[in-house]
Design a protein around this motif. Structure first.
Motif, PDB file in Angstrom:
ATOM      1  N   ALA A 157       0.828  -1.206   0.000  1.00 44.71           N
ATOM      2  CA  ALA A 157       0.000   0.000   0.000  1.00 44.71           C
ATOM      3  C   ALA A 157       0.864   1.258   0.000  1.00 44.71           C
ATOM      4  O   ALA A 157       0.571   2.223  -0.729  1.00 44.71           O
ATOM      5  CB  ALA A 157      -0.932  -0.009   1.217  1.00 44.71           C
ATOM      6  N   TYR A 158       1.936   1.258   0.810  1.00 44.17           N
ATOM      7  CA  TYR A 158       2.848   2.409   0.815  1.00 44.17           C
ATOM      8  C   TYR A 158       3.424   2.646  -0.579  1.00 44.17           C
ATOM      9  O   TYR A 158       3.497   3.787  -1.060  1.00 44.17           O
ATOM     10  CB  TYR A 158       4.002   2.178   1.792  1.00 44.17           C
ATOM     11  N   ALA A 159       3.866   1.570  -1.225  1.00 44.20           N
ATOM     12  CA  ALA A 159       4.465   1.700  -2.553  1.00 44.20           C
ATOM     13  C   ALA A 159       3.429   2.166  -3.572  1.00 44.20           C
ATOM     14  O   ALA A 159       3.715   3.034  -4.413  1.00 44.20           O
ATOM     15  CB  ALA A 159       5.071   0.363  -2.975  1.00 44.20           C
ATOM     16  N   TYR A 160       2.249   1.602  -3.511  1.00 43.85           N
ATOM     17  CA  TYR A 160       1.191   1.949  -4.456  1.00 43.85           C
ATOM     18  C   TYR A 160       0.838   3.434  -4.358  1.00 43.85           C
ATOM     19  O   TYR A 160       0.648   4.110  -5.375  1.00 43.85           O
ATOM     20  CB  TYR A 160      -0.038   1.090  -4.166  1.00 43.85           C
ATOM     21  N   GLU A 161       0.786   3.936  -3.130  1.00 42.53           N
ATOM     22  CA  GLU A 161       0.469   5.356  -2.920  1.00 42.53           C
ATOM     23  C   GLU A 161       1.519   6.266  -3.538  1.00 42.53           C
ATOM     24  O   GLU A 161       1.213   7.394  -3.943  1.00 42.53           O
ATOM     25  CB  GLU A 161       0.353   5.639  -1.421  1.00 42.53           C
TER      26      GLU A 161
END
Length: 332
Positions: A157-161
């Motif tokens: 999720a951190y990377a996707y954001e």
């Protein structure tokens, strides 16, 4: 010279305890072994080491126990050039171990592996919270399933954001949430894991694969939001699928197989590093197959992983360079 790709691996460390035998024991049976050794492993660390040996700039985050295995596992990554500043040492548990059994029989080698997770499952959300901001520094994030699923979901999720691509090697097999799948740029299951995820068994007859099955399994994962599906097919090769392309390459059968233990990790590390360096999916598939081929010709997990010049030398020896060597400049 091109900038070296920066790859972050959040994953596992496992010390492999390897026993070679002429025959796997049946239930209640004892057999004599032929050889024994220990070797640093773990899907996360293996993939980090492989990408680093090929020339990528790799950072690893994970956890080991405060024991000799833990120190050896960290040292092995550092020797390969992996940045281990985000690897923590846990004094309350032990480093993970893998019981690796190799059956060498009639000219073939098969393996069975039991992993005891130890410190890998002690990673907490606060241990990776720093990535919420710093993940944007990387060209790709690599994940596997030997650490808590919650950690994989958080990091993805951190990377996707931050619009950072994520590669998930979905091994060992486990159910995946639709939310996690929607955050993935790449997912790399083997044929069995793909069947578990999609309900589509991939039929094989020796090295021949039913490509309709591969297409169907890939389409199900693509429909859940994954951008690219990379399915490894053991001795039958590997396939890459997305909305625009379907690529298949058979196994590179030019070496004697001695130990298949880290073949999948070698493939994933090589595919990711070469894609980050700018290779097309077709060329990355070819390069990764040759990298994994070298790996299975050697014993142990990390000790078997090849460096870039070794892979290039094998490609040249087989007169099978399908792309210009300058395409690898980002890894030199």
């Amino acid at each position: 010279m091109s900038r070296k790709p920066k790859i972050l691996v959040v994953g596992s460390f496992v010390m492999d305890l390897i026993v070679k035998t002429g025959q796997f024991p049946n239930a209640g049976e004892t057999v004599l072994g032929l050889d024994y050794q220990t070797a640093p492993g773990g899907k996360g660390a293996n993939q980090a080491v492989q990408a680093a040996l090929l020339g990528a700039q790799v950072t690893m985050a994970g956890r080991v126990g405060d024991d000799d295995f833990g120190r050896r596992l960290i040292a092995s990554c550092r020797e390969a050039g992996v940045n281990t500043e985000f690897v923590s040492v846990d004094g309350t548990t032990y480093s993970a171990i893998g019981n690796v059994q190799l059956e060498v029989r009639n000219g073939t080698t098969r393996n069975r592996i039991i992993v005891v997770s130890g410190a890998n499952m002690a990673i907490r959300p606060e241990d990776v919270a720093f990535l919420k901001d710093s993940v944007a520094e990387y060209d790709m994030v690599m994940l596997q399933l030997e650490i808590p699923m919650q950690i994989n979901e958080l990091v993805a999720a951190y990377a996707y954001e931050k619009n950072v691509p994520v590669m998930l090697n979905s091994a060992p097999s486990a159910p995946l949430s639709d939310e996690l799948l929607s955050h993935l740029t790449y997912i790399s299951p083997n044929e069995h894991e793909a069947a578990d995820l999609t309900g589509i068994p991939i039929r094989k007859d020796g090295k021949r694969v039913n490509m309709d099955d591969v297409h169907k399994a890939a389409d199900i994962l693509l429909a859940k939001g994954v951008k690219n599906v990379v399915i490894t097919l053991g001795n039958a090769g590997a396939a890459v699928a997305n909305r625009e392309e379907f690529l298949y390459e058979p196994c590179i059968d030019v070496v004697e197989v001695k130990d298949p233990t880290a073949a999948g990790d070698s493939f994933v590390g090589a595919f990711t590093a070469s894609v980050c360096a700018g290779l097309s999916h077709k060329d990355a598939l070819h390069f990764a197959n040759y990298t994994a081929t070298l790996t299975v010709s050697r014993m142990g997990a990390q000790p078997s992983l090849p460096k870039l010049p070794e892979v290039v030398a094998l490609l040249q020896r087989e007169n099978d360079l399908t792309f210009r060597l300058s395409a690898l400049d980002g890894l030199k």
